[in-house]
Enzyme design. Sequence first.
Site, short mmCIF file in Angstrom:
data_model
loop_
_atom_site.label_atom_id
_atom_site.label_comp_id
_atom_site.label_asym_id
_atom_site.label_seq_id
_atom_site.Cartn_x
_atom_site.Cartn_y
_atom_site.Cartn_z
N LYS A 1 32.13 33.97 32.14
CA LYS A 1 31.12 33.69 32.49
C LYS A 1 30.59 33.45 31.64
CE LYS A 1 29.56 36.35 36.85
NZ LYS A 1 29.19 38.13 37.47
N ALA B 1 28.60 39.14 32.15
CA ALA B 1 28.93 40.38 32.78
C ALA B 1 29.38 40.74 34.41
CB ALA B 1 27.83 41.66 33.12
N ASP B 2 30.19 40.87 34.47
CA ASP B 2 30.85 41.36 36.20
C ASP B 2 31.05 42.45 36.78
OD1 ASP B 2 31.37 39.15 38.48
OD2 ASP B 2 33.73 40.14 38.50
N THR B 3 31.26 42.58 38.60
CA THR B 3 30.86 43.99 38.63
C THR B 3 32.36 43.69 40.09
OG1 THR B 3 28.84 44.58 37.95
CG2 THR B 3 30.00 46.13 39.66
N SER C 1 32.40 45.08 33.47
CA SER C 1 33.15 44.67 32.50
C SER C 1 32.08 43.56 31.75
CB SER C 1 34.19 43.93 32.73
OG SER C 1 35.92 44.88 33.34
#
Length: 196
Positions: free
Chosen positions: A56, A72-74, A109
Amino acid sequence: MLKIEGLVLASSSKYRLALLEQIGVVPGEVVSPNIDESLLKGELPRRYCMRMARTKADAVAALRSDKFVLGADTVAYCGKRVLSKTESEDCAVRYLEMLSGRRHRVCTSVCLRSPGGIVHERSVVSVVKFKSMSKGEIEYYISSGQWRGKAGGYGIQGFAGALISWIQGSYSSIAGLPLHETYCLLCGYFDLKHIP
């Protein structure tokens, strides 16, 4: 609040923007990254999460090379099984039935990419335990629509928070952005110490 014109948030999540604002930071721009979020064969959940956050940031940095980009990623997961973002009611019901009365992990992250291409990454893994949910509770949650586009089929910020019996780790990370880690990354480049 400190508006940082040189910072771009690479996200389509209104929750990530709200979380960033909780630490007094308003990015100069928010850009929704257009990326392939497919899981690679054999890819472990934490690696996948880290790759998505960086992808991203990289995608938006390609469009805004003169700016700092925060991605960010979840990812929610049970064992090695990634519980992807839910787009259908059936998928959300399956996830909630699977999570009912059980523990699972949530990894978020965050990746900060500088205009010079320096990349800083952090990941936070938390444990979440849902209470044993009744069929009615699951149906009510599904009818709320709060499951749409959420990793694991839920968002801790809404009604699902009432169904979670405990967490171990970072609430803000489960919600989509680990605030401590994000603050520390940003402090490496921006003067945030005056923010109350």
